[in-house]
Design a protein around this motif. Structure first.
Motif, short mmCIF file in Angstrom:
data_model
loop_
_atom_site.label_atom_id
_atom_site.label_comp_id
_atom_site.label_asym_id
_atom_site.label_seq_id
_atom_site.Cartn_x
_atom_site.Cartn_y
_atom_site.Cartn_z
N SER A 156 9.33 -9.18 6.14
CA SER A 156 8.55 -8.70 6.97
C SER A 156 8.23 -7.32 6.43
O SER A 156 7.02 -6.78 6.78
N LEU A 157 8.98 -6.35 5.94
CA LEU A 157 8.79 -5.20 5.62
C LEU A 157 8.77 -4.73 4.04
O LEU A 157 7.86 -3.81 3.78
N GLN A 158 9.65 -5.27 3.22
CA GLN A 158 9.53 -4.88 1.86
C GLN A 158 8.18 -5.01 1.20
O GLN A 158 7.79 -4.14 0.84
N PRO A 159 7.45 -6.06 1.33
CA PRO A 159 6.20 -6.46 0.67
C PRO A 159 5.21 -5.43 1.21
O PRO A 159 4.50 -4.87 0.64
N VAL A 160 5.42 -5.09 2.60
CA VAL A 160 4.31 -4.00 3.04
C VAL A 160 4.61 -2.51 2.46
O VAL A 160 3.68 -1.98 2.15
N LEU A 161 5.82 -2.29 2.26
CA LEU A 161 6.45 -1.04 1.50
C LEU A 161 5.65 -0.99 0.16
O LEU A 161 5.19 -0.10 -0.59
N SER A 162 5.91 -2.16 -0.60
CA SER A 162 5.40 -2.44 -1.73
C SER A 162 3.85 -2.13 -1.61
O SER A 162 3.27 -1.52 -2.71
N GLY A 163 3.20 -2.75 -0.65
CA GLY A 163 1.70 -2.57 -0.70
C GLY A 163 1.30 -0.97 -0.66
O GLY A 163 0.10 -0.68 -0.99
N VAL A 164 2.15 0.01 0.10
CA VAL A 164 1.93 1.06 0.16
C VAL A 164 2.11 1.84 -1.08
O VAL A 164 1.24 2.64 -1.44
N ALA A 165 3.07 1.32 -1.91
CA ALA A 165 3.33 1.84 -3.18
C ALA A 165 2.00 1.52 -3.98
O ALA A 165 1.53 2.46 -4.96
N ILE A 166 1.63 0.33 -4.08
CA ILE A 166 0.48 0.12 -4.82
C ILE A 166 -1.01 0.79 -4.65
O ILE A 166 -1.53 1.19 -5.22
N GLY A 167 -1.03 0.98 -3.26
CA GLY A 167 -2.35 1.67 -2.65
C GLY A 167 -2.22 3.16 -3.23
O GLY A 167 -3.28 3.61 -3.16
N ALA A 168 -0.95 3.61 -3.08
CA ALA A 168 -0.74 5.22 -3.60
C ALA A 168 -0.91 5.20 -5.11
O ALA A 168 -0.87 6.38 -5.63
N GLY A 169 -0.54 4.04 -5.97
CA GLY A 169 -0.38 4.19 -7.25
C GLY A 169 0.90 4.36 -7.86
O GLY A 169 1.28 5.08 -8.93
N TRP A 170 2.19 4.05 -7.03
CA TRP A 170 3.46 4.29 -7.28
C TRP A 170 4.11 3.05 -8.43
O TRP A 170 5.19 2.99 -8.33
N GLN A 171 3.16 2.12 -8.86
CA GLN A 171 3.75 1.11 -9.53
C GLN A 171 4.97 1.25 -10.34
O GLN A 171 5.93 0.47 -10.42
N SER A 172 4.97 2.33 -11.27
CA SER A 172 5.92 2.48 -12.26
C SER A 172 7.29 2.80 -11.46
O SER A 172 8.47 2.28 -11.80
N LEU A 202 4.71 -5.55 -13.59
CA LEU A 202 6.48 -5.50 -13.53
C LEU A 202 6.93 -5.23 -12.16
O LEU A 202 7.66 -5.73 -11.71
N THR A 203 5.69 -4.46 -11.30
CA THR A 203 6.46 -4.35 -10.06
C THR A 203 6.25 -5.69 -9.20
O THR A 203 7.65 -6.04 -8.45
N LEU A 204 5.44 -6.46 -9.17
CA LEU A 204 5.36 -7.60 -8.23
C LEU A 204 6.05 -8.80 -9.22
O LEU A 204 6.88 -9.59 -8.43
N CYS A 205 6.29 -8.82 -10.35
CA CYS A 205 7.01 -9.89 -11.06
C CYS A 205 8.37 -9.85 -10.96
O CYS A 205 8.96 -10.87 -10.82
N LEU A 206 9.00 -8.60 -10.88
CA LEU A 206 10.17 -8.56 -10.60
C LEU A 206 10.62 -8.95 -9.29
O LEU A 206 11.77 -9.56 -9.29
N GLU A 207 9.60 -9.07 -8.32
CA GLU A 207 9.89 -9.53 -7.06
C GLU A 207 9.81 -11.08 -7.08
O GLU A 207 10.58 -11.64 -6.54
#
Length: 479
Positions: free
Chosen positions: A386-402, A262-267
């Motif tokens: 350049s920044l938004q997907p990186v911050l999403s990567g931080v969220a995925i690495g930390a487990g904040w998907q929801s 859901l996190t990536l699909c919405l993007e």
């Protein structure tokens, strides 16, 4: 006065040492980051270029061929790509944190669980490919474009199942920093793909059937080559063969996979909708082609950000899994600075070449002129990407998907999309208005993610990572 000077000098020396130490740490973290991000970016660009090159050769074959491949790539395959990549991204959290905690054998089990879930998901997505023409007409595409794109979508079904195997494999290898393997495989396949695309689409005149044959074959070559590497090397112990453990804890794994999807699909769907809505404009063939070319360029640039996304996800998940909260936080700072610099360079290139790059994709003067007109919006999107997907990567690495999924819904679909429709249709700004509204949504999402990342308690995140590894990896140690 003189007695205060030594104190002042000592304080200055201390500050200089701290400054030098920060620079040294920044350089060391940059080295770790680029060791992951460089091959990951190269791999992402190569794999994205498979579809982009197919689109390019289709555009040289004709306007309808370009529209068919563009719409299928952006809408049908774009939807599937978002689901498969998103659900596979659950492995970035689980594999990365398990690897950081030293639970190596669990990585292979995680990958097998992900295969089960993604292959099932691919089967459920199959009807969208089969009934693509009426679906595309419902969302506003012309009958001519819908029929051509629908026929191409049906031929591209093998690619869907290649996605289902490929993305878990990638996350499995990325978590172990085995990114050079994927880079070499992708490079070899890309060279093969470029030659066969030219041969079948242009030289032999096979058109859309030739494009489908080459694109499907290239994706399956990538999957097969990666599997051969894993089965042969055992991935340093991360692969210990097929296991019945893959069928355990599937429900919980599905929940995390769905949150990631859901996190990536919405993007992904957000930009896909841009092409669909543009198809509802009067005389849509030219604006659809122009938007598709811009999305093609944006996609290439997004692969750079996706490489950083993968790298920071691995770094954050590895450090949190190992309990190193401070290192995880510093990694986030380094990747954000680096990615913004790269984004500014890419934005400058788009602006400088706006009169030339459209002709790489089309021979139509009308399409090229419309693409040039949209180039400034493309440049702004490139910078934000350049920044938004990186911050999403931080969220995925930390487990904040929801959490990120809720943010995406609000920013993209409650703010950005309605604003774009209003500007494009109500106020008559056309494709520029639709795109401008969507840029507003991306900007808002990026701002919120910056705030969340800056106020995060990384020590607590490290504790949660330890708890997650125990929960998901408990049975691995007993295997």
């Amino acid at each position: 006065m003189e007695s205060s000077r030594p104190l002042l000098n000592d304080e200055n020396e201390k500050r200089e040492k701290e400054y030098v130490e920060v620079i040294k740490e920044f350089g060391e973290e940059s080295r770790r980051l680029w060791k992951l991000a460089g091959p990951a970016i190269f791999t992402s660009i190569c794999q994205y270029s498979l579809g982009a090159l197919t689109q390019t050769f289709a555009g040289l074959a004709g306007e309808l061929e370009l529209a068919a491949v563009s719409v299928e790539n952006s809408v049908i395959a774009g939807l599937a790509f978002g689901v498969m990549l998103g659900m596979g991204s659950a492995l970035e959290t689980l594999c990365g944190q398990a690897y950081g905690a030293g639970r190596l054998r669990m990585l292979g089990v995680y990958m097998q669980r992900s295969w089960i879930i993604l292959l099932t998901s691919a089967s459920l997505l199959t009807p969208i490919y089969v009934w693509a023409p009426p679906i595309l007409e419902v969302v506003g595409e012309t009958t001519e474009i819908s029929e051509a794109a629908g026929k191409f979508a049906l031929w591209m079904l093998p690619q869907l199942f290649a996605y289902a195997l490929n993305f878990p494999i990638q996350k499995f290898l990325q978590a172990q920093s085995k990114v050079m393997v994927m880079a070499w495989i992708s490079a070899v396949v890309l060279v093969e793909h470029a030659f066969l695309s030219w041969l079948l689409i242009l030289k032999l005149g096979w058109g859309l059937p030739g494009a489908a044959l080459v694109l499907n074959s290239s994706w399956w070559l990538i999957v097969i080559a990666q599997l051969i590497y894993i089965f042969k090397t055992k991935s340093d112990g991360a692969w210990s063969g097929f296991s019945w453990l893959a069928f355990q804890d599937l429900f919980g794994f599905v929940k995390l996979s769905l949150s990631s999807a859901l996190t990536l699909c919405l993007e992904f769907w957000y930009l896909m909708i841009l092409v669909v809505i543009t198809g509802r404009l009067p005389n849509p063939l030219v604006p659809v082609d122009a938007i598709s070319i811009c999305m093609n360029i944006n996609g290439w640039d997004a692969m750079i950000a996706l490489g950083f996304n993968a790298a920071i996800s691995v770094r954050v998940s590895n450090e949190l899994g190992a309990g190193n909260a401070k290192a995880a936080k510093f990694s986030v700072v380094v990747v954000c600075v680096t990615s913004m610099i790269v984004g500014a360079i890419c934005m400058s290139i788009v602006i400088a070449t706006r009169d030339y790059f459209p002709y790489l994709f089309t021979t139509s003067e009308a399409v090229a002129a419309e693409t040039t007109r949209l180039a400034i919006l493309l440049a702004v999107t490139v910078l934000l990407n350049s920044l938004q997907p990186v911050l999403s990567g931080v969220a995925i690495g930390a487990g904040w998907q929801s959490l990120v999924a809720y943010i995406n819904i609000g920013c993209y679909y409650i703010v950005g999309l309605p604003t774009g429709i209003l500007l494009g249709f109500k106020f008559g700004f056309g494709a520029e208005g639709i795109w401008s509204g969507m840029i507003g949504g991306i900007s808002l999402q990026t701002l919120i993610l910056i705030v969340i990342t800056s106020i995060t308690n990384w020590n607590r995140e490290a504790e949660e990572a330890e708890s997650r590894v125990r929960k998901w990896g408990g049975s691995a140690g007993e295997e």
